[in-house]
Every structure is written in structure tokens, then in C-alpha cells.
Design a protein around this motif. Structure first.
Motif, mmCIF file in Angstrom:
data_model
loop_
_atom_site.group_PDB
_atom_site.id
_atom_site.type_symbol
_atom_site.label_atom_id
_atom_site.label_comp_id
_atom_site.label_asym_id
_atom_site.label_seq_id
_atom_site.Cartn_x
_atom_site.Cartn_y
_atom_site.Cartn_z
ATOM 1 N N ALA A 129 0.699 -1.194 -0.357
ATOM 2 C CA ALA A 129 0.122 -0.571 0.138
ATOM 3 C C ALA A 129 1.089 1.167 -0.068
ATOM 4 O O ALA A 129 1.793 1.055 0.495
ATOM 5 C CB ALA A 129 -1.018 0.313 1.089
ATOM 6 N N LYS A 130 -0.233 2.528 -0.930
ATOM 7 C CA LYS A 130 0.704 3.612 -0.843
ATOM 8 C C LYS A 130 0.007 4.644 -0.078
ATOM 9 O O LYS A 130 -0.787 4.780 -0.399
ATOM 10 C CB LYS A 130 2.010 3.839 -2.342
ATOM 11 N N GLY A 131 1.245 5.190 0.450
ATOM 12 C CA GLY A 131 0.452 6.732 0.870
ATOM 13 C C GLY A 131 0.717 7.896 1.273
ATOM 14 O O GLY A 131 2.282 8.015 0.538
ATOM 15 N N LYS A 132 0.774 9.180 1.340
ATOM 16 C CA LYS A 132 1.148 10.571 2.162
ATOM 17 C C LYS A 132 2.276 10.123 2.840
ATOM 18 O O LYS A 132 1.628 10.010 3.498
ATOM 19 C CB LYS A 132 0.294 11.454 1.491
ATOM 20 N N PRO A 133 3.271 10.387 2.640
ATOM 21 C CA PRO A 133 4.570 10.559 4.429
ATOM 22 C C PRO A 133 4.087 11.701 5.237
ATOM 23 O O PRO A 133 3.641 12.546 4.550
ATOM 24 C CB PRO A 133 5.940 10.252 2.898
ATOM 25 N N GLY A 134 4.398 12.169 5.844
ATOM 26 C CA GLY A 134 4.872 12.963 6.444
ATOM 27 C C GLY A 134 4.699 12.520 8.272
ATOM 28 O O GLY A 134 5.431 11.675 8.887
ATOM 29 N N ASP A 176 -3.988 9.313 4.592
ATOM 30 C CA ASP A 176 -3.799 8.321 3.144
ATOM 31 C C ASP A 176 -3.004 8.058 4.432
ATOM 32 O O ASP A 176 -1.259 8.403 3.333
ATOM 33 C CB ASP A 176 -3.106 9.627 2.050
ATOM 34 N N ASN A 177 -2.592 7.395 5.101
ATOM 35 C CA ASN A 177 -1.789 6.840 6.078
ATOM 36 C C ASN A 177 -1.975 5.058 5.374
ATOM 37 O O ASN A 177 -2.605 4.396 5.222
ATOM 38 C CB ASN A 177 -1.794 6.578 7.441
ATOM 39 N N ALA A 178 -0.211 4.873 4.321
ATOM 40 C CA ALA A 178 -0.077 3.409 3.714
ATOM 41 C C ALA A 178 -0.283 2.054 4.970
ATOM 42 O O ALA A 178 -1.113 1.417 4.449
ATOM 43 C CB ALA A 178 1.346 3.811 2.914
ATOM 44 N N THR A 192 5.009 3.938 2.021
ATOM 45 C CA THR A 192 4.727 2.275 1.539
ATOM 46 C C THR A 192 4.783 1.486 2.806
ATOM 47 O O THR A 192 5.867 1.900 3.935
ATOM 48 C CB THR A 192 5.458 1.674 1.205
ATOM 49 N N ALA A 193 3.845 0.778 2.785
ATOM 50 C CA ALA A 193 3.973 -0.110 3.740
ATOM 51 C C ALA A 193 3.861 -1.571 2.986
ATOM 52 O O ALA A 193 3.352 -2.098 2.071
ATOM 53 C CB ALA A 193 2.663 -0.590 4.895
ATOM 54 N N GLU A 194 3.791 -2.628 3.701
ATOM 55 C CA GLU A 194 4.152 -4.354 2.905
ATOM 56 C C GLU A 194 3.757 -5.572 3.739
ATOM 57 O O GLU A 194 3.777 -4.986 4.919
ATOM 58 C CB GLU A 194 5.144 -4.425 2.170
ATOM 59 N N ALA A 195 3.068 -6.391 3.153
ATOM 60 C CA ALA A 195 2.552 -7.706 4.469
ATOM 61 C C ALA A 195 2.626 -9.115 2.936
ATOM 62 O O ALA A 195 2.758 -8.892 1.981
ATOM 63 C CB ALA A 195 1.128 -7.393 4.291
ATOM 64 N N THR A 196 3.375 -10.000 3.689
ATOM 65 C CA THR A 196 3.431 -11.203 3.501
ATOM 66 C C THR A 196 1.984 -12.014 3.693
ATOM 67 O O THR A 196 1.873 -12.010 4.704
ATOM 68 C CB THR A 196 4.526 -11.546 3.595
ATOM 69 N N VAL A 197 1.619 -12.427 2.756
ATOM 70 C CA VAL A 197 0.645 -13.588 2.505
ATOM 71 C C VAL A 197 0.898 -14.832 2.126
ATOM 72 O O VAL A 197 1.122 -15.160 1.391
ATOM 73 C CB VAL A 197 -0.933 -12.967 2.426
ATOM 74 N N ASP A 198 0.514 -16.173 2.855
ATOM 75 C CA ASP A 198 0.928 -17.425 2.410
ATOM 76 C C ASP A 198 -0.592 -17.673 2.309
ATOM 77 O O ASP A 198 -1.584 -18.045 3.008
ATOM 78 C CB ASP A 198 1.308 -18.337 3.765
ATOM 79 N N CYS A 199 -0.506 -18.013 0.800
ATOM 80 C CA CYS A 199 -2.460 -18.230 0.487
ATOM 81 C C CYS A 199 -1.729 -20.102 -0.434
ATOM 82 O O CYS A 199 -0.720 -20.318 -0.449
ATOM 83 C CB CYS A 199 -2.520 -17.735 -1.474
ATOM 84 N N LEU A 218 -9.560 -7.032 -0.908
ATOM 85 C CA LEU A 218 -8.321 -6.319 -0.974
ATOM 86 C C LEU A 218 -8.668 -4.365 -1.128
ATOM 87 O O LEU A 218 -7.751 -3.618 -0.311
ATOM 88 C CB LEU A 218 -7.057 -6.401 -1.419
ATOM 89 N N GLY A 219 -8.771 -4.415 -2.682
ATOM 90 C CA GLY A 219 -9.795 -3.358 -2.638
ATOM 91 C C GLY A 219 -8.658 -3.025 -3.345
ATOM 92 O O GLY A 219 -7.432 -2.985 -3.787
ATOM 93 N N PRO A 220 -8.941 -1.398 -4.308
ATOM 94 C CA PRO A 220 -8.131 -1.006 -4.944
ATOM 95 C C PRO A 220 -7.342 0.055 -5.162
ATOM 96 O O PRO A 220 -6.273 -0.148 -5.786
ATOM 97 C CB PRO A 220 -9.402 -0.100 -5.769
ATOM 98 N N ASP A 221 -6.974 -0.047 -3.791
ATOM 99 C CA ASP A 221 -5.474 0.631 -2.880
ATOM 100 C C ASP A 221 -4.291 0.079 -2.110
ATOM 101 O O ASP A 221 -3.261 0.113 -1.823
ATOM 102 C CB ASP A 221 -5.797 2.271 -1.820
ATOM 103 N N VAL A 222 -4.094 -1.466 -2.789
ATOM 104 C CA VAL A 222 -3.254 -1.945 -2.032
ATOM 105 C C VAL A 222 -3.476 -3.276 -3.211
ATOM 106 O O VAL A 222 -3.939 -3.994 -4.660
ATOM 107 C CB VAL A 222 -4.112 -3.145 -0.874
#
Length: 438
Positions: A210-215, A223-225, A308-315, A333-337
Motif C-alpha cells: 500500500a502507498k500513501g502520503k508520508p509525513g 492517507d496512511n499507507a 509504503t507498507a508491505e505484507a506477506t501472505v501465505d496462500c 483487498l480493494g483498489p488501494d492495495v
């Protein structure tokens, strides 16, 4: 003057020796160790009795694999591949009763990381291969023995590299046997069934971003990733995918019903599986897709909102479910991920029939007259995923007769992993009989 040792005589020492090689595979090639040393040990044991052995690295130094072929009586028949992996998942010594790389033999068990996943099968295979060579035995068809690297990280430096770059090593192989099958399950009144793996869920490791605005962390922020990702991961991790009964799962339930009278209604098949004891965790995971978040990564300082923020998922995906699974995932997940595959290996499924399956059952009955065989689906994955690409029918058959009270499923990647000595000796006799007739 005493004669040569038999395969059951050697198997416990072989298993203990193999465990003492710390072949921990973290998934990071920079930290992997021990595979080359373990491969050289295996090669030495095979060369010692007369095999022509090939040791080769697959795509990176130290990611070593061992191959040997025993010529069969009928070259027109398809060859049989017997495969095992030399790497293991890491272990933390402070959590164990014994050191995980001691290979200790005590209390009727061989202890250590890899005891059931899968240096037990590797030891049984080496022991039988050595006995065949000492006897001058010629099997009905060619047998290819393969001892592989990197299975615990998906086989990119092992089975998958080899099938893409050295398919000649598998020339003529039409069927394959490997891990996580052939073990016993006791169902009341000492009635034993042996589970033969005929299917595996697909294994797909997914990275989410996910991406967002840093600050600055003290400001108001919409808009927090991290927040975007966390909400999506929670939706996915809490989601319950639909119940799907594959042919293998239905066949498993029908075989158990015929043997025990237990009912497995579609309306509560998970509840019925729960009555099977500890193995329920293994077979119970084969009626739904799963998507389990396993890793999170974001930020570098407490008062900085990252971009940015990242995750790993075991499917783990059932046969025939891939497209439907991805549709559900994308909706959750929706459109923002964003998502991308770290590893994407297919599901596989074959029928529970044919001469090879009959040979497995006959070999088990030779050592356990009460043995009954049933098919099942593995919720995890094995190197078989590479070999189906070469057209092989793949099975899990690492035979073990287990104590009814042993929680076998918990030992895979678990603390105090161990295998019973008498199960190793039993499995070696069964594997010997099987390979003589397969």
C-alpha cells in the motif's frame, strides 16, 4: 565373518547423521548453509556401494543436488523418480528438549530438525539404494534417486531449477514418489489406515503493498499507507473462503466411512474431520482455500508516517479454484492495495489407482497385514509441483507406522521434531518391498 548390513540396520544411523548437518533454509540465499556438505555425504554413501553419482549446484553456489540412477530390467517402462530434499526450516535450540541438530537417538526416537521433514525419508531411500547395489538387484524399471536443495523455500534453487535447466536428469520418468504420505493413522480399536498423498493445494506466497502520503506522525493524516494495508490484511486474514470438496477429499471421506462407519455429511464435513484426532489439522485444511498473513513491514521511525507498507501472505489454493480465489482476494483487498507473487506454484491432483498405488498397498500389507490405504490431499506443498511439469504422476509415500498417541502433524516444522526408531525401520522394509515391485 558377518555379512553386510541390511537397509533396516543402517537407517537409524543414516537419519541421525543427516540431521547433524545444519541445512537450515531461511529463504535468503545469503544465509543458507549445509546443503553442499549434506549432499557430499549422500553422494559418498551412494558412491561407496558402486553408484555413479552426479552432484550439481543449481543456480547458486552451495545449493547442491545429488542424482543416481539404478538401471531396471525393462528399459521400455517409464522410470520411477524417488525424491527427497536435504534442506530444513530453521530451529531455535533454546526451545528444544535436545539440540535440534544433534541427531540424538533416545527414548525410542531420532530427534532433530528434519526428522520427519524429511531426512527420515532421505535416510530410508539411501539405505534401500545401498542394499540394492550390494545385492546386485535389478529393479523392474529404472529408478532415479534425487536428493534436492531448497524445497523449504519453494525449490527455486532445487527441483524447479533442475526441471527447467536439466530435464535430462529425469529422462523417462513417468511417476514420482516423495514426502508426506504413507504414514499411519489409527482409528479406534487399533485399526490403521495409511494416507497416500495424491493431491496438493497450490502454494502462492503473495506480497501486498500500500502507498500513501508520508509525513510527520503528529499531524492529522487521512492517507496512511500503514492503515490502508492493515485494514486490507485484516479483511483477508479474517475471511473464510467457501467450502469446496475436491475429488480427493471426497474419496478420502468415502474410504474412511467404509472402514469405520463414520459419516461425513457435506453440511458438517469439517466437524466430522475433527473427530479424526490430530491429523484433522492436516486434512481439515483441504476443504477451503486459505490466505494467512505472515509478515508485516513498514516505516523506519516512530514519528514518521511512511510512504509504503508491505505484507506477506501465505496462500494455499485448492485444485480448480485459482481464478475464483483471486477474484475473492482482489475484492477483499480493494483498489488501494497492490499484490504480486513471491512464489506461485500450482495445485496438483491425480487418481488413486493403477499399479503403483497397488504396489504401495501390497508393500504396506507385507509389514502390517491390517494396513489399509486411503488417498488424501496435502495442505502444504512439495517438490512434486516441479515434477508434474515434466508429465509425471506424483505421490507422497514415505511409509511410517506411528504410535496412535503421537501427534504427527504437529512435528512438521515443530519443536522437538522426532521420528520413532521402529517407524524408521518399518518404513525402510516397506520402501524396500515397494521399489522391488513398483
Amino acid at each position: 565373518m558377518t555379512g553386510s548390513p541390511t537397509a533396516p540396520d543402517e537407517v537409524v544411523q543414516l537419519c541421525s547423521d543427516l540431521i547433524r548437518f545444519d541445512t537450515s533454509n531461511t529463504g535468503d540465499p545469503q544465509t543458507v548453509k549445509g546443503e553442499r556438505e549434506a549432499a557430499e555425504y549422500v553422494a559418498g554413501k551412494l558412491s561407496e556401494v558402486g553408484y555413479e553419482v552426479e552432484v550439481l549446484d543449481s543456480g547458486a553456489p552451495g545449493r547442491s543436488n545429488v542424482f543416481a540412477r539404478l538401471k531396471g530390467a525393462d528399459p521400455s517402462r517409464g522410470a520411477l523418480l524417488v525424491h527427497g530434499h536435504l534442506d530444513v526450516v530453521p530451529a531455535e535450540p533454546s526451545e528444544w528438549s535436545v539440540h535440534p541438530f544433534s541427531g540424538a537417538v533416545q527414548d525410542g526416537y531420532v530427534w532433530g530438525r528434519g526428522a520427519v521433514d524429511m531426512k527420515d525419508m532421505v535416510a530410508m531411500t539411501i539405505a534401500v539404494a545401498r542394499q540394492f547395489k550390494r545385492e546386485g538387484f535389478v529393479p523392474p524399471r529404472d529408478i532415479v534417486f534425487a536428493f534436492l536443495a531448497d524445497e523449504e523455500a519453494g525449490g527455486s534453487y532445487g527441483s524447479h531449477w533442475l526441471t527447467k535447466n536439466r530435464p535430462d536428469l529425469f529422462e523417462g520418468c513417468t511417476e514420482a514418489v516423495g514426502e508426506v504420505g504413507g504414514f499411519s493413522l489409527t482409528l479406534g480399536q487399533d485399526r490403521r489406515v495409511y494416507l497416500i498423498e495424491t493431491a496438493e493445494k497450490g502454494m502462492a506466497w503473495m506480497r501486498l503493498r500500500a502507498k500513501g502520503k508520508p509525513g510527520h506522525g503528529s499531524f492529522l493524516h487521512d492517507d496512511n499507507a500503514v492503515t490502508i494495508l492493515a485494514e486490507a490484511v485484516a479483511r483477508l486474514g479474517n475471511h473464510r473462503f467457501p467450502l469446496v470438496l475436491t475429488d480427493t477429499v471426497r474419496s478420502f471421506a468415502e474410504h474412511i466411512r467404509e472402514l469405520t462407519g463414520m459419516e461425513f455429511p457435506d453440511s458438517d464435513i469439517e466437524g466430522a474431520f475433527a473427530k479424526l484426532g490430530p491429523v484433522a489439522r492436516m486434512v481439515g485444511a483441504t476443504v477451503r482455500d486459505t490466505a494467512n498473513p505472515t509478515m508485516l513491514s513498514a516505516g523506519y521511525k516512530a514519528n514518521v508516517i511512511p510512504s509504503t507498507a508491505e505484507a506477506t501472505v501465505d496462500c494455499r489454493v485448492l485444485p480448480g479454484r485459482r481464478d475464483a480465489f483471486l477474484r475473492e482476494v482482489d475484492e477483499l483487498l480493494g483498489p488501494d492495495v497492490e499484490r504480486e507473487w513471491i512464489q506461485d506454484l500450482p495445485a496438483l491432483e491425480t487418481e488413486f489407482d493403477g499399479p503403483l498405488v497397488e504396489a504401495m498397498a501390497a508393500a504396506l500389507r507385507t509389514e502390517d497385514p491390517e494396513a489399509r490405504t486411503v488417498p488424501y490431499m496435502l495442505s502444504g506443498g512439495t517438490d512434486a509441483k516441479a515434477f508434474v511439469d515434466l508429465g509425471m504422476r506424483c505421490f507422497g509415500f514415505a511409509p511410517l507406522r506411528l504410535p496412535p498417541e503421537l501427534d504427527f502433524a504437529s512435528l512438521f516444522h515443530g519443536i522437538d521434531e522426532r521420528v520413532p526408531v521402529d517407524a524408521l525401520e518399518f518404513g525402510t522394509k516397506v520402501l524396500d518391498r515397494f521399489l522391488r515391485t513398483a
